[in-house]
Design an enzyme around this catalytic site. Structure first.
Site, short mmCIF file in Angstrom:
data_model
loop_
_atom_site.label_atom_id
_atom_site.label_comp_id
_atom_site.label_asym_id
_atom_site.label_seq_id
_atom_site.Cartn_x
_atom_site.Cartn_y
_atom_site.Cartn_z
N TYR A 88 0.84 -1.19 0.00
CA TYR A 88 0.00 0.00 0.00
C TYR A 88 0.88 1.24 0.00
O TYR A 88 1.90 1.30 0.70
CB TYR A 88 -0.90 0.02 1.24
CG TYR A 88 -1.74 1.27 1.36
CD1 TYR A 88 -2.86 1.46 0.56
CD2 TYR A 88 -1.40 2.27 2.26
CE1 TYR A 88 -3.62 2.61 0.65
CE2 TYR A 88 -2.17 3.42 2.36
CZ TYR A 88 -3.27 3.59 1.56
OH TYR A 88 -4.03 4.73 1.65
N VAL A 89 0.46 2.23 -0.78
CA VAL A 89 1.11 3.54 -0.83
C VAL A 89 0.01 4.58 -0.61
O VAL A 89 -1.06 4.50 -1.23
CB VAL A 89 1.80 3.76 -2.19
CG1 VAL A 89 2.40 5.16 -2.27
CG2 VAL A 89 2.87 2.69 -2.43
N GLY A 95 2.37 7.30 -7.74
CA GLY A 95 2.93 7.87 -8.96
C GLY A 95 4.34 8.40 -8.79
O GLY A 95 4.94 8.90 -9.74
N GLY A 99 5.64 2.45 -4.95
CA GLY A 99 5.22 1.06 -5.13
C GLY A 99 6.30 0.24 -5.82
O GLY A 99 6.60 -0.89 -5.41
N ASN A 126 -8.59 -3.50 -10.32
CA ASN A 126 -7.59 -2.52 -9.88
C ASN A 126 -6.61 -2.20 -11.02
O ASN A 126 -5.46 -2.62 -11.03
CB ASN A 126 -6.84 -3.04 -8.65
CG ASN A 126 -5.99 -1.97 -8.00
OD1 ASN A 126 -5.72 -0.94 -8.58
ND2 ASN A 126 -5.58 -2.25 -6.77
N TYR A 133 2.07 -3.47 -12.47
CA TYR A 133 2.66 -4.82 -12.52
C TYR A 133 3.05 -5.19 -13.94
O TYR A 133 4.10 -5.80 -14.17
CB TYR A 133 1.70 -5.84 -11.93
CG TYR A 133 1.31 -5.55 -10.49
CD1 TYR A 133 2.18 -4.90 -9.62
CD2 TYR A 133 0.06 -5.89 -10.01
CE1 TYR A 133 1.82 -4.62 -8.31
CE2 TYR A 133 -0.31 -5.61 -8.69
CZ TYR A 133 0.58 -4.98 -7.86
OH TYR A 133 0.23 -4.71 -6.57
#
Length: 160
Positions: A88-89, A95, A99, A126, A133
């Site tokens: 989690y960020v 941005g 992450g 998501n 990813y």
């Protein structure tokens, strides 16, 4: 802005709980959070803990993200793998590469520990996470379907 990653300690349990709750709300499951500072402290940092956590923070020490993981096992490889349970960020730092920095850190842990795989799951809706990813060349595992038993269904099945 620069960021650093450090191993989480028991003193981080409250911030980890905050991040877990914020993540659960983002994933439309805030009502499912049962964790408390006490249960996190025991499960992440107690003598029987099998999970690990890191905190990402600004150069000023402000926590802006976290990751929790554990080792799983591949019988085909006869090696441990690293399974990322949560990453989690905070919204204001998304941005900025936080992450990716957390993912790279865990990839480095996996390589250093001789893991054969680094895996995680993502909700199918998501899109920002899926794009992130895809950008690091991770491959979705579409041939597997995750199953879960939890709560009363788990208890009922266990009871026979």
């Amino acid at each position: 802005m620069s960021y650093r990653i450090r191993n989480a300690t028991a003193a981080d349990a409250a911030i980890i709980l905050r991040f877990i709750t914020e993540l659960a709300v983002y994933e439309k499951a805030g009502h499912e959070v049962e964790a408390t500072v006490e249960t996190l402290t025991a499960s992440l940092f107690g003598p029987e803990a099998v999970t690990r956590a890191v905190i990402c923070e600004t150069e000023m020490g402000e926590p802006v993200g976290f990751a929790v993981w554990f080792y799983n096992y591949s019988t085909w490889q006869a090696r441990n793998g690293l399974y990322l349970e949560d990453l989690y960020v905070t919204p204001e730092h998304r941005g900025a590469g936080v992450g990716r920095k957390l993912l790279r850190h865990l990839a480095q842990v996996a390589v250093a520990e001789g893991c054969g795989r680094f895996e995680w799951s993502v909700l199918d809706w998501n899109e920002p996470a899926i794009r992130a990813y895809d950008a690091i060349d991770a491959e979705p595992q579409t041939e597997w379907i995750r199953y879960r038993l939890a709560g009363e269904k788990l208890k009922a099945f266990a009871a026979g």
